[in-house]
Scaffold this motif. Structure first.
Motif, PDB file in Angstrom:
ATOM      1  N   GLY A 135     -18.792 -26.999 -20.955  1.00  0.00           N
ATOM      2  CA  GLY A 135     -18.985 -27.306 -19.543  1.00  0.00           C
ATOM      3  C   GLY A 135     -19.951 -28.440 -19.275  1.00  0.00           C
ATOM      4  N   ARG A 136     -20.384 -29.129 -20.316  1.00  0.00           N
ATOM      5  CA  ARG A 136     -21.288 -30.273 -20.109  1.00  0.00           C
ATOM      6  C   ARG A 136     -20.490 -31.547 -19.878  1.00  0.00           C
ATOM      7  NH1 ARG A 136     -26.619 -30.266 -24.009  1.00  0.00           N
ATOM      8  NH2 ARG A 136     -27.676 -28.652 -22.827  1.00  0.00           N
ATOM      9  N   LEU A 139     -20.146 -32.300  -7.435  1.00  0.00           N
ATOM     10  CA  LEU A 139     -18.919 -32.496  -8.189  1.00  0.00           C
ATOM     11  C   LEU A 139     -17.717 -32.123  -7.347  1.00  0.00           C
ATOM     12  CD1 LEU A 139     -20.077 -30.872 -11.563  1.00  0.00           C
ATOM     13  CD2 LEU A 139     -20.028 -33.298 -10.977  1.00  0.00           C
ATOM     14  N   GLY A 140     -16.665 -32.886  -7.486  1.00  0.00           N
ATOM     15  CA  GLY A 140     -15.423 -32.599  -6.784  1.00  0.00           C
ATOM     16  C   GLY A 140     -14.249 -32.697  -7.747  1.00  0.00           C
ATOM     17  N   TYR A 141     -13.147 -32.072  -7.378  1.00  0.00           N
ATOM     18  CA  TYR A 141     -11.958 -32.075  -8.222  1.00  0.00           C
ATOM     19  C   TYR A 141     -10.746 -32.462  -7.395  1.00  0.00           C
ATOM     20  CZ  TYR A 141      -8.259 -30.420 -11.331  1.00  0.00           C
ATOM     21  OH  TYR A 141      -7.138 -30.340 -12.121  1.00  0.00           O
ATOM     22  N   PHE A 188     -16.323 -26.013 -13.709  1.00  0.00           N
ATOM     23  CA  PHE A 188     -15.076 -26.020 -14.467  1.00  0.00           C
ATOM     24  C   PHE A 188     -14.374 -24.664 -14.415  1.00  0.00           C
ATOM     25  CE2 PHE A 188     -17.268 -29.636 -16.472  1.00  0.00           C
ATOM     26  CZ  PHE A 188     -16.294 -30.601 -16.271  1.00  0.00           C
ATOM     27  N   LYS A 189     -15.155 -23.589 -14.470  1.00  0.00           N
ATOM     28  CA  LYS A 189     -14.556 -22.247 -14.412  1.00  0.00           C
ATOM     29  C   LYS A 189     -13.965 -21.989 -13.020  1.00  0.00           C
ATOM     30  CE  LYS A 189     -16.595 -19.770 -18.171  1.00  0.00           C
ATOM     31  NZ  LYS A 189     -15.541 -19.365 -19.059  1.00  0.00           N
ATOM     32  N   LEU A 198     -11.804 -25.938 -17.499  1.00  0.00           N
ATOM     33  CA  LEU A 198     -12.682 -26.113 -18.649  1.00  0.00           C
ATOM     34  C   LEU A 198     -11.841 -26.567 -19.843  1.00  0.00           C
ATOM     35  CD1 LEU A 198     -15.703 -25.730 -19.414  1.00  0.00           C
ATOM     36  CD2 LEU A 198     -15.076 -23.494 -20.292  1.00  0.00           C
ATOM     37  N   PRO A 199     -12.148 -27.745 -20.426  1.00  0.00           N
ATOM     38  CA  PRO A 199     -11.305 -28.215 -21.537  1.00  0.00           C
ATOM     39  C   PRO A 199     -11.516 -27.364 -22.787  1.00  0.00           C
ATOM     40  CG  PRO A 199     -13.158 -29.695 -21.215  1.00  0.00           C
ATOM     41  CD  PRO A 199     -13.235 -28.671 -20.123  1.00  0.00           C
TER      42      PRO A 199
END
Length: 118
Positions: free
Chosen positions: A33-34, A53-55, A92-93, A98-99
């Motif tokens: 998550g970094r 942060l935006g998505y 991310f969660k 999350l990659p």
């Protein structure tokens, strides 16, 4: 005098020649998550201590909005010798993005945002 032998010597070269360091801005998104900025990409943060942060799901893009002050829902930007990072596992969660492995990409500017595609 004996006849001359032909020798084929292999040089002792234990150190691999290093590839030139990437001097282009790059941002990594890690499975923990970094969001990690290399030294060149850190300049895009303009020494701001926080970000939001935006998505963008349509473009699978992450937007980082640098901010100079702590506000609700901001993430702290941590500066280090070789760059900077943002711990954003909750982000991310929340978006379930999350990659599973390290992702490195070149950042782009979109208005006030620093963008990266996932």
């Amino acid at each position: 005098m004996s006849e001359e032998k032909s020798f084929s010597f292999t040089l002792f070269e234990p150190h691999r020649t290093r590839l030139p360091k990437n001097d282009q801005p790059a941002i990594e998104v890690r499975p923990n998550g970094r969001i990690v900025f290399n030294k060149q990409a850190t300049q895009l943060l303009e020494n701001n201590s926080f970000c939001m942060l935006g998505y963008d799901p349509a473009n699978r893009a992450l937007g980082i909005l640098p901010l100079g002050e702590l506000k609700p829902n901001t993430f702290p930007v941590r500066y280090a010798a070789k760059g900077a990072y943002i711990g954003a596992k909750k982000f991310f969660k929340h978006f379930d993005i999350l990659p599973s492995q390290l992702l490195e990409t070149a950042p782009f500017k979109s208005g006030e945002f620093i963008g990266i595609t996932l």
